[in-house]
Design a protein around this motif. Structure first.
Motif, PDB file in Angstrom:
ATOM      1  N   PRO A 267     121.557  55.692 -73.970  1.00 32.11           N
ATOM      2  CA  PRO A 267     122.395  56.523 -74.844  1.00 32.11           C
ATOM      3  C   PRO A 267     121.634  57.114 -76.027  1.00 32.11           C
ATOM      4  N   VAL A 268     120.604  56.402 -76.481  1.00 29.47           N
ATOM      5  CA  VAL A 268     119.838  56.885 -77.644  1.00 29.47           C
ATOM      6  C   VAL A 268     118.345  56.837 -77.311  1.00 29.47           C
ATOM      7  N   VAL A 269     117.696  57.986 -77.379  1.00 31.81           N
ATOM      8  CA  VAL A 269     116.247  58.039 -77.180  1.00 31.81           C
ATOM      9  C   VAL A 269     115.582  57.851 -78.543  1.00 31.81           C
TER      10      VAL A 269
ATOM     11  N   ALA B  60     123.196  56.342 -86.720  1.00 38.27           N
ATOM     12  CA  ALA B  60     123.937  55.326 -85.954  1.00 38.27           C
ATOM     13  C   ALA B  60     125.431  55.588 -86.052  1.00 38.27           C
ATOM     14  N   ALA B  61     125.867  56.109 -87.217  1.00 39.91           N
ATOM     15  CA  ALA B  61     127.300  56.353 -87.426  1.00 39.91           C
ATOM     16  C   ALA B  61     127.793  57.601 -86.692  1.00 39.91           C
ATOM     17  N   SER B  62     126.957  58.628 -86.596  1.00 42.67           N
ATOM     18  CA  SER B  62     127.426  59.891 -85.995  1.00 42.67           C
ATOM     19  C   SER B  62     127.133  60.001 -84.502  1.00 42.67           C
ATOM     20  N   ALA B  63     126.312  59.126 -83.966  1.00 40.80           N
ATOM     21  CA  ALA B  63     125.903  59.250 -82.560  1.00 40.80           C
ATOM     22  C   ALA B  63     127.089  59.252 -81.597  1.00 40.80           C
TER      23      ALA B  63
ATOM     24  N   CYS C 180     122.720  61.993 -73.843  1.00 40.82           N
ATOM     25  CA  CYS C 180     122.171  61.014 -74.788  1.00 40.82           C
ATOM     26  C   CYS C 180     121.886  61.748 -76.083  1.00 40.82           C
ATOM     27  N   VAL C 181     121.597  61.003 -77.125  1.00 40.69           N
ATOM     28  CA  VAL C 181     121.145  61.624 -78.372  1.00 40.69           C
ATOM     29  C   VAL C 181     119.751  61.074 -78.684  1.00 40.69           C
ATOM     30  N   GLY C 182     119.035  61.784 -79.533  1.00 40.29           N
ATOM     31  CA  GLY C 182     117.746  61.292 -79.996  1.00 40.29           C
ATOM     32  C   GLY C 182     117.819  60.997 -81.474  1.00 40.29           C
TER      33      GLY C 182
ATOM     34  N   ALA D  70     122.146  50.471 -80.720  1.00 34.95           N
ATOM     35  CA  ALA D  70     122.155  51.810 -80.130  1.00 34.95           C
ATOM     36  C   ALA D  70     122.384  51.744 -78.623  1.00 34.95           C
ATOM     37  N   ALA D  71     121.810  50.750 -77.986  1.00 38.72           N
ATOM     38  CA  ALA D  71     121.989  50.607 -76.524  1.00 38.72           C
ATOM     39  C   ALA D  71     123.456  50.371 -76.173  1.00 38.72           C
ATOM     40  N   ASP D  72     124.174  49.769 -77.120  1.00 40.04           N
ATOM     41  CA  ASP D  72     125.592  49.465 -76.877  1.00 40.04           C
ATOM     42  C   ASP D  72     126.501  50.660 -77.118  1.00 40.04           C
ATOM     43  N   LEU D  73     125.924  51.786 -77.566  1.00 38.05           N
ATOM     44  CA  LEU D  73     126.765  52.942 -77.901  1.00 38.05           C
ATOM     45  C   LEU D  73     127.338  53.639 -76.682  1.00 38.05           C
ATOM     46  N   ARG D  74     126.721  53.476 -75.522  1.00 39.38           N
ATOM     47  CA  ARG D  74     127.232  54.170 -74.324  1.00 39.38           C
ATOM     48  C   ARG D  74     128.685  53.781 -74.086  1.00 39.38           C
ATOM     49  N   GLY D  75     129.542  54.782 -74.052  1.00 40.16           N
ATOM     50  CA  GLY D  75     130.957  54.539 -73.766  1.00 40.16           C
ATOM     51  C   GLY D  75     131.733  54.068 -74.967  1.00 40.16           C
ATOM     52  N   ALA D  76     131.052  53.999 -76.136  1.00 42.45           N
ATOM     53  CA  ALA D  76     131.758  53.518 -77.337  1.00 42.45           C
ATOM     54  C   ALA D  76     132.778  54.548 -77.811  1.00 42.45           C
TER      55      ALA D  76
END
Ligand code: 3PG
Length: 226
Positions: A29-31, A179-182, A193-195, A220-226
């Protein structure tokens, strides 16, 4: 997210042809966008990111040690998917490939730069910031691209606005994302994904606080589907 062991060899030498990647946008989710000032921090950073569940790194070509950092990570952290970022000249595309980069990212895309990145045979994300630039990249046969600088160029509202008229384009927005806006970007249908550089704060890197990098990567890895 596909397992990275599906997409690359774990015994790759820096000069070996990298295995093709299915989609750069669907790996994580985050590069992590990383600037390495001190060469000896490159390998610990890469290991900390892997440990946190983000086995991808975009090592930016912004410092004198950047190509050596790519070589070091390619040799010592073969389990990470290794990219070169801030590719702004055709020569840099070739140099990054020779150093061991498996993918390339550029902040913009001139015809010459696009041609050079295509010639490497590596997957890459050309930078775009306007609808016409997005259309030019689609015309070149590419549907995945970077949106940069994301926050300064309209942010998530821009991407949302073009998802209907230009549905073929998929993006990795980068630049000013936190981290807040991703999550607001990741919720969009045209964002894979976002960088961002927030995973490797300068003070943590200076202090050798790799546990903090791992902790930020894990969140950040946990952001997928958040
Ligand atoms: C990039 O190279 O993509 C950006 O400089 C990263 O942007 P950030 O530092 O605002 O995350």
């Amino acid at each position: 997210m596909p397992s990275t062991s599906d997409t690359r060899s774990s015994t790759r030498s820096p000069l070996a042809a990298p295995a093709p990647l299915a989609s750069l946008l669907d790996l994580v989710p985050v590069v992590p966008v990383v600037v390495v000032d001190e060469l000896d921090t490159a390998v610990p950073i890469a290991r900390a990111l892997v440990e946190g569940g983000l086995p991808v790194i975009e090592l930016t070509l912004r410092t004198p040690v950047a190509l050596d950092a790519i070589r070091a990570i390619a040799a010592e952290v073969p389990e990470i998917v290794l990219g070169a970022g801030t590719v702004v000249t055709p020569a840099q595309a070739r140099e990054a490939q020779d150093a061991g980069a498996q993918f390339l990212v550029s902040p913009g895309a001139t015809p010459a730069l696009l041609e050079a990145m295509l010639a490497t045979g590596l997957p890459f994300l050309p930078g775009t910031a306007t609808v016409s630039e997005v259309l030019a990249v689609l015309e070149a046969g590419l549907s995945e691209m970077k949106f940069f600088p994301a926050e300064a160029s309209g942010g998530a509202p821009f991407l949302k606005a073009i998802s209907s008229p230009v549905p073929a384009a998929r993006f990795c927005p980068t630049g000013g994302i936190t981290a807040a806006s991703a999550a607001s970007y990741l919720a969009l249908p045209n964002v894979g994904c976002v960088g961002g550089s927030w995973l490797t704060p300068a003070d943590a890197v200076r202090a050798g606080d790799w546990a903090r990098v791992t902790q930020l990567a894990r969140a950040a890895a946990d952001l997928r589907g958040a």
